[in-house]
Structure formats: structure tokens, C-alpha cells
Design an enzyme around this catalytic site. Structure first.
Site, PDB file in Angstrom:
ATOM      1  N   HIS A 161      38.120 -11.092  61.923  1.00  0.00           N
ATOM      2  CA  HIS A 161      38.298 -10.856  63.293  1.00  0.00           C
ATOM      3  C   HIS A 161      39.052 -12.159  63.551  1.00  0.00           C
ATOM      4  CE1 HIS A 161      38.030 -10.379  67.467  1.00  0.00           C
ATOM      5  NE2 HIS A 161      37.173 -11.360  67.530  1.00  0.00           N
ATOM      6  N   HIS A 178      42.927   7.677  65.452  1.00  0.00           N
ATOM      7  CA  HIS A 178      41.930   7.167  64.368  1.00  0.00           C
ATOM      8  C   HIS A 178      42.782   6.232  63.420  1.00  0.00           C
ATOM      9  CE1 HIS A 178      38.997  10.186  65.345  1.00  0.00           C
ATOM     10  NE2 HIS A 178      39.770  11.019  65.455  1.00  0.00           N
ATOM     11  N   ALA A 185      27.775 -11.320  67.911  1.00  0.00           N
ATOM     12  CA  ALA A 185      29.069 -11.394  68.345  1.00  0.00           C
ATOM     13  C   ALA A 185      29.823 -12.598  68.493  1.00  0.00           C
ATOM     14  CB  ALA A 185      29.150 -10.606  69.616  1.00  0.00           C
ATOM     15  N   ASP A 216      32.592 -13.379  61.347  1.00  0.00           N
ATOM     16  CA  ASP A 216      32.247 -13.147  60.017  1.00  0.00           C
ATOM     17  C   ASP A 216      31.632 -14.154  59.620  1.00  0.00           C
ATOM     18  OD1 ASP A 216      34.056 -10.545  59.769  1.00  0.00           O
ATOM     19  OD2 ASP A 216      35.428 -12.048  60.430  1.00  0.00           O
TER      20      ASP A 216
END
Length: 314
Positions: free
Chosen positions: A179, A172, A122, A127
Site C-alpha cells: 500500500h 472487477h 489500518a 503492511d
């Protein structure tokens, strides 16, 4: 692919994110044993006591302890929330350099224990650091997972739910890519209570502007939260708990995470936010969404942004 056993989790980093994750984990009763490692021994001791006292009221038998790297040997998962925060005047590359070195040290200690489970990362930039953990660990790619765009997608679903007055669970929609600032919404496949968002756009051209504003609010939410309270914690803590549940309960559900690409979206050798089917073995497969040419162009820009940083270190 190897399947992990047991429900022991080692959490490395007991800052705001780590403690929020631990709290969510205990309340959802997913771990038999949660061992927490942190450099601030005194604060860690207080957090362990506080969490254990709350277990009494949770539907959980989780045992929370101060951990050491030896605890990783029989852990099903190691969750990394440790890392340096960006300081005033510090460039992004300087921050990445610092955190890559931290990951190298952490992963070395974890692997020396004989760990053979799944990493969930995290720490930011997530990434790049997930790629670093994969490289340093030597594990199969599917057993190294980043939190990716799990929080961004949750924020987007929440805000769309607010717009249409439906529960976020009936929305959805995915945010994919980095990120960070180059992430993008996949409007072409989004649905609200089963109705295609693309169809809604065809009927209401003014909707495009409202959706762009929602995406901007999604992308920039962290800045506002940090300005107001110093850090983001609860949202990402619950997102990490969701990924953990998918793994430990062998759910085979699609979750937006940071995963290594092998030709999906025309990209490879890069960790980036995308839906992936997750189970007890880690990532079973990456889901390549059908996206428009414009969305693909934005995704390529996001991937190239990450690659330019990544190549400075690997």
C-alpha cells in the site's frame, strides 16, 4: 480455525480515519457495541456523544462508548487506526520505528485483556505494521488482517468506471503489492462489465497510455487528497467497514487486504496487498492471482521493498 462470537468492536485511534470508520460502521448497523479508545480523552468524549446522537437516524442499534483496554476481552474485533504521522524531515524508517513501538504497546495492552478475536490494522505503513501486530500478538496469522490495497483497488475501480461510464460495482480489478509507491495494477485479470481489459487493449493500443494514467492517479490520489484537506478518511473508513462486514457476516468474499503469504507469488513471511477470502474466522485463504511475467516482476519489487524495511525491525 477459531470463529469469533458477537459483534462487539473495539476501535483504537479516533482520528480522521477512525471516526470515518465509526460513522460508516454505525450507518451499516454492523456492531452491537463500538468501544473507542483514544489518548485525547476530551475529543473522544465529543466524538462518542456526536456518534450516539446520529444513531437515532441510522438503521442501527449500535451503542458507542468511551472504551478501555478491558473492553477487548469480549470483542470480536479490534481495529487499529492509531499511529504517528510523518513529520517534516523525518525519514520513512524513523516513522516506521516510531509506529512499530506504538503497535507493540497497543497490542500488549489488548492481549493482556484476554482478547481472542480478529485484529484489523489500518495504521501506516500498513503492511509493515500488520506484520508487527501479528508478531506481537502471537495470534494465528489468519486473525491479523491489514487494510492493504482495499482503498487503492476501490480508487482504481472508480476511475475505470468513470472512463467506461459504468458503475464501479461492474468493474472487477485489483491493485496488489505494497500500500504505497510500489503497488501495481493487475490489468491481465481485470474486467469491465464482464469484458476483459486485456481484450480491449488488443483492440485499442492507445488504451495502454490511458490506463497507465489512471493507475498513476490511483497511486498518487492520497497525496492530492492530503494536500487538499489534510488527510484521507472517508474512502479508507468505508473500506474498513467493508472488511468488517465480510468478517462479522461470515461472507466468504474476496477482498483486497494485507495478508501473510505462505508461498503465494513465490513469497513468504511478509504481509502484502492481495485478494483474500475473508469470513468470521478472519482470512480463510489467500487468493493468488494469475499474473503476467511483467506484473510478477513488479510484485517482486514491491515485496522486496517491504522486506528491506521489515528486516530492520524483525
Amino acid at each position: 480455525m477459531k470463529e469469533t462470537v458477537g459483534n462487539k468492536i473495539v476501535l483504537i485511534g479516533a482520528g480522521d480515519v477512525g471516526v470515518a470508520y465509526a460513522y460508516a460502521l454505525i450507518n451499516q448497523g454492523m456492531a452491537d457495541h463500538l468501544a473507542i479508545i483514544d489518548i485525547d480523552e476530551k475529543k473522544l468524549e465529543g466524538n462518542v456523544m456526536d456518534l450516539n446522537h446520529g444513531v437515532v437516524w441510522a438503521d442501527s442499534r449500535t451503542r458507542v462508548t468511551k472504551g478501555t483496554y478491558a473492553d477487548c476481552e469480549d470483542a470480536a474485533m479490534v481495529v487499529i487506526c492509531a499511529g504517528a504521522a510523518q513529520k517534516p524531515g523525518e525519514t520513512r524508517l524513523q516513522l516506521v520505528d516510531k509506529n512499530v513501538k506504538i503497535m507493540k504497546s497497543i497490542v500488549g495492552d489488548v492481549m493482556d485483556s484476554g482478547f481472542d478475536g480478529i485484529f484489523l490494522v489500518a495504521s501506516n505503513p500498513v503492511d509493515i505494521l500488520t506484520y508487527a501486530v501479528w508478531k506481537f500478538s502471537g495470534l494465528e496469522w489468519n486473525r491479523v488482517i491489514g487494510s492493504g490495497t482495499v482503498l487503492d483497488s476501490a480508487r482504481f475501480r472508480y476511475m475505470l468506471g468513470e472512463l467506461y461510464e459504468v458503475a464501479p460495482s461492474s468493474v472487477h480489478a485489483y491493485i496488489i503489492g505494497e500500500h504505497g509507491d510500489t503497488e501495481l495494477p493487475v490489468l491481465s485479470s481485470a474486467t469491465i462489465a464482464g469484458v476483459s481489459l486485456s481484450r480491449m487493449l488488443d483492440k485499442d493500443p492507445e488504451l495502454e497510455g490511458r490506463l497507465e494514467k489512471i493507475f498513476e492517479d490511483t497511486r498518487d490520489a492520497a497525496y492530492h487528497i492530503i494536500d487538499a484537506k489534510g488527510s484521507t478518511s472517508y474512502g479508507i473508513g468505508m473500506g474498513l467497514a467493508r472488511i468488517t462486514r465480510a468478517i462479522l457476516q461470515n461472507q466468504d468474499v474476496a477482498v483486497p487486504v494485507s495478508a501473510l503469504l505462505h508461498g503465494e507469488y513465490g513469497e513468504e513471511d511478509i504481509y502484502i496487498g492481495t485478494p483474500a477470502v475473508v469470513n468470521r474466522r478472519g482470512i480463510r485463504r489467500v487468493v493468488e492471482l494469475e499474473i503476467t511475467d511483467h506484473e510478477m516482476e513488479r510484485f517482486k519489487h514491491s515485496a522486496n521493498t517491504l522486506r528491506e524495511i521489515q528486516k530492520q525491525f524483525f
